[in-house]
Design a protein around this motif. Structure first.
Motif, short mmCIF file in Angstrom:
data_model
loop_
_atom_site.label_atom_id
_atom_site.label_comp_id
_atom_site.label_asym_id
_atom_site.label_seq_id
_atom_site.Cartn_x
_atom_site.Cartn_y
_atom_site.Cartn_z
N GLY A 9 -61.73 2.38 -4.67
CA GLY A 9 -60.69 3.37 -4.88
C GLY A 9 -59.99 3.17 -6.21
N ARG A 38 -60.34 10.37 5.75
CA ARG A 38 -59.24 10.19 4.80
C ARG A 38 -57.94 10.66 5.43
NH1 ARG A 38 -60.92 14.82 0.28
NH2 ARG A 38 -60.35 16.67 1.52
N ALA A 40 -54.03 11.70 4.00
CA ALA A 40 -53.03 11.88 2.95
C ALA A 40 -51.64 11.69 3.56
CB ALA A 40 -53.16 13.27 2.34
N THR A 91 -56.62 13.40 -2.94
CA THR A 91 -55.80 12.18 -2.90
C THR A 91 -55.50 11.78 -1.46
OG1 THR A 91 -54.77 12.63 -5.04
CG2 THR A 91 -53.56 11.22 -3.52
N ALA A 92 -55.84 10.55 -1.12
CA ALA A 92 -55.67 10.05 0.25
C ALA A 92 -56.12 8.60 0.32
CB ALA A 92 -56.51 10.87 1.23
N VAL A 93 -55.86 7.99 1.45
CA VAL A 93 -56.48 6.70 1.77
C VAL A 93 -57.79 7.00 2.49
CG1 VAL A 93 -56.29 4.58 3.11
CG2 VAL A 93 -54.28 5.50 1.93
N TYR A 94 -58.87 6.44 1.96
CA TYR A 94 -60.20 6.68 2.51
C TYR A 94 -60.64 5.46 3.31
CZ TYR A 94 -60.81 10.88 -0.28
OH TYR A 94 -60.69 12.14 -0.81
N THR A 120 -59.02 2.41 1.41
CA THR A 120 -58.83 2.23 -0.03
C THR A 120 -58.20 3.51 -0.58
OG1 THR A 120 -59.95 1.65 -2.11
CG2 THR A 120 -61.18 3.06 -0.60
N GLN A 121 -57.23 3.33 -1.46
CA GLN A 121 -56.47 4.47 -1.98
C GLN A 121 -57.24 5.17 -3.08
OE1 GLN A 121 -53.20 5.69 -1.11
NE2 GLN A 121 -53.84 7.38 -2.46
N THR A 123 -56.44 8.27 -5.75
CA THR A 123 -55.41 9.15 -6.29
C THR A 123 -56.02 9.97 -7.42
OG1 THR A 123 -53.68 7.54 -5.76
CG2 THR A 123 -53.13 9.29 -7.32
#
Length: 126
Positions: A9, A38, A40, A91-94, A120-121, A123
C-alpha cells in the motif's frame, strides 16, 4: 489457522498504479479461495476481487473491473492485486481474506471468509 499479511500500500496520484501482495502461512494455501476487500472511512467493507484456488476463476466488483487484476501463486503462497488507473474513490484500507474451497455461496460476501489480514492503506490523491 491461516495467517495473512498484506503489503504494497501507499500514496499514489490519480491515474497511477499500485500492486498489493498478500503472503499466507499456515494451512495448505491451495485449500482456499482468496479475496480482496476494502473499507474506506465511514463506509462499510466492500468486495473488490476474488480468485479460485486454482486461479482459473476470478471475480471483480463492477467499480474495479478492467482496472484491477487479481492473481495468485500457489507455489509461493501469495495473492496479488494489481491496481491501475487508480481514482481517489479507491482510497481505503485493503485486506486480503481466505475462504475454504468447500464453502458455497457468493465469493463477494465477506462472511464466507474465515481468515483476514490486518490490511494495508491505499491513498489516491486527486
Amino acid at each position: 489457522q491461516v495467517q495473512l499479511v498484506e503489503s504494497g500500500g501507499g500514496l499514489v496520484q490519480a491515474g497511477g498504479s499500485l500492486r498489493l501482495s498478500c503472503a499466507a502461512s499456515g494451512r495448505t494455501f491451495s485449500s482456499y479461495a482468496m479475496g480482496w476487500f476494502r473499507q474506506a472511512p465511514g463506509k462499510e467493507r466492500e468486495f473488490v476481487a476474488a480468485i479460485s484456488w486454482s486461479g482459473a476463476i476470478t471475480y471483480y466488483a463492477g467499480s474495479v473491473k478492467g482496472r484491477f487484476t487479481i492473481s495468485r501463486g500457489n507455489a509461493k503462497n501469495t495473492v496479488a492485486l494489481q491496481m491501475n488507473s487508480l481514482k481517489p474513490e479507491d482510497t481505503a484500507v485493503y485486506s486480503c481474506a481466505a475462504r475454504p474451497n468447500s464453502r458455497g455461496g457468493s465469493y463477494s460476501g465477506s462472511r464466507g471468509y474465515d481468515y483476514w489480514g490486518q490490511g494495508t492503506q491505499v491513498t489516491v490523491s486527486s
